[in-house]
Design a protein around this motif. Structure first.
Motif, PDB file in Angstrom:
ATOM      1  N   TRP A  97       6.572   2.343   7.291  1.00 44.69           N
ATOM      2  CA  TRP A  97       7.015   2.554   5.906  1.00 44.69           C
ATOM      3  C   TRP A  97       6.134   1.770   4.941  1.00 44.69           C
ATOM      4  O   TRP A  97       5.647   2.304   3.936  1.00 44.69           O
ATOM      5  N   ILE A  98       5.922   0.480   5.242  1.00 38.41           N
ATOM      6  CA  ILE A  98       5.132  -0.389   4.365  1.00 38.41           C
ATOM      7  C   ILE A  98       3.723   0.164   4.178  1.00 38.41           C
ATOM      8  O   ILE A  98       3.201   0.252   3.060  1.00 38.41           O
ATOM      9  N   HIS A  99       3.090   0.556   5.271  1.00 37.93           N
ATOM     10  CA  HIS A  99       1.702   1.010   5.203  1.00 37.93           C
ATOM     11  C   HIS A  99       1.586   2.399   4.561  1.00 37.93           C
ATOM     12  O   HIS A  99       0.604   2.670   3.860  1.00 37.93           O
ATOM     13  N   THR A 100       2.569   3.254   4.793  1.00 38.14           N
ATOM     14  CA  THR A 100       2.489   4.623   4.271  1.00 38.14           C
ATOM     15  C   THR A 100       2.789   4.687   2.783  1.00 38.14           C
ATOM     16  O   THR A 100       2.091   5.365   2.020  1.00 38.14           O
ATOM     17  N   ALA A 155       4.419 -10.478  13.283  1.00 41.99           N
ATOM     18  CA  ALA A 155       3.530 -10.085  14.373  1.00 41.99           C
ATOM     19  C   ALA A 155       3.020  -8.661  14.191  1.00 41.99           C
ATOM     20  O   ALA A 155       1.978  -8.287  14.735  1.00 41.99           O
ATOM     21  N   ALA A 156       3.767  -7.863  13.408  1.00 36.93           N
ATOM     22  CA  ALA A 156       3.358  -6.486  13.122  1.00 36.93           C
ATOM     23  C   ALA A 156       2.481  -6.405  11.882  1.00 36.93           C
ATOM     24  O   ALA A 156       2.189  -5.310  11.391  1.00 36.93           O
ATOM     25  N   GLY A 157       2.079  -7.573  11.355  1.00 32.73           N
ATOM     26  CA  GLY A 157       1.188  -7.596  10.205  1.00 32.73           C
ATOM     27  C   GLY A 157       1.888  -7.603   8.867  1.00 32.73           C
ATOM     28  O   GLY A 157       1.247  -7.380   7.840  1.00 32.73           O
ATOM     29  N   LEU A 158       3.192  -7.877   8.858  1.00 31.97           N
ATOM     30  CA  LEU A 158       3.948  -7.886   7.614  1.00 31.97           C
ATOM     31  C   LEU A 158       4.258  -9.322   7.196  1.00 31.97           C
ATOM     32  O   LEU A 158       4.082 -10.262   7.962  1.00 31.97           O
TER      33      LEU A 158
END
Length: 209
Positions: free
Chosen positions: A154-157, A196-199
């Motif tokens: 969601w964040i990246h899209t 850990a997922a880059g957020l």
């Protein structure tokens, strides 16, 4: 984004939300409706095409399905399409009413293995988002861990703001610093999974009796 519509007068409440998301993420939209096998296709084709063009999407970006089981038809149509976000408007009936009358949304949620965004009846008709912030409501179980990949996607899209983790703790009275730190430990553990997922999530513990 696939948007399930019932083509009723108040059934388009999800469209402004979807229009904003499609613009933020530059993603395609498919309008979807399910009707009785006895209903002519032409009527649904016209209504779906009209809604598509009114929101700036191609006139052919829709699917009109025929089935007596609406929920099953929606789930089957999306099966295997792992990159699709299903959006549905819901009336948010009281639990007893929803149980007695049946709910397509509830049936879909019980069987689908893809993410679903629900648009409730209180959402403004012309909602506009610039940087939608996901708020992850968690408890002391591990159930919410399955949402980590969805939140990251969601964040990246949709170019969203940093996610916020909210945990409600049932505890009355004033809390010591040590107790507050203990209460926030689960939220911090969840935050580390998102990190850990880059957020870069924020955390908030809310107290209630």
């Amino acid at each position: 984004i696939a948007v399930a519509l019932d083509l009723e007068a108040d059934g388009d409440r999800a469209l402004p939300v979807v229009r904003t998301l499609s613009e933020l993420g530059d993603v395609e939209v498919e309008l979807l409706t399910v009707d009785s096998p006895n209903v002519p296709l032409a009527a649904d084709d016209f209504e779906l095409s009209r809604r598509a063009t009114a929101n700036g999407w191609p006139a052919h970006s829709y699917a009109a399905l025929r089935s007596n089981d609406v929920a099953a038809a929606i789930v089957e149509h999306l099966r295997g399409r792992d990159d699709v976000l299903l959006v549905m408007a819901t009336t948010a009936r009281r639990p007893v009413v929803g149980h007695l009358l049946g709910s397509v949304t509830e049936q879909v949620l019980a069987t689908i293995d893809q993410p679903v965004l629900l648009v409730g009846p209180g959402v403004p008709a012309e909602l506009r988002w610039t940087a939608p912030t996901p708020v992850l409501c968690i408890d002391d179980t591990d159930t919410a861990e399955g949402a980590v990949p969805m939140v990251a996607a969601w964040i990246h899209t949709f170019r969203s703001a940093r996610p916020c983790i909210a945990e409600v703790v049932a505890r009355a009275g004033l809390q010591t610093d040590a107790q507050r730190d203990l209460d926030a430990s689960h939220a911090r553990q969840y935050a580390s999974k998102l990190s850990a997922a880059g957020l870069d999530p924020s955390c908030r513990v809310v107290y209630d009796v």
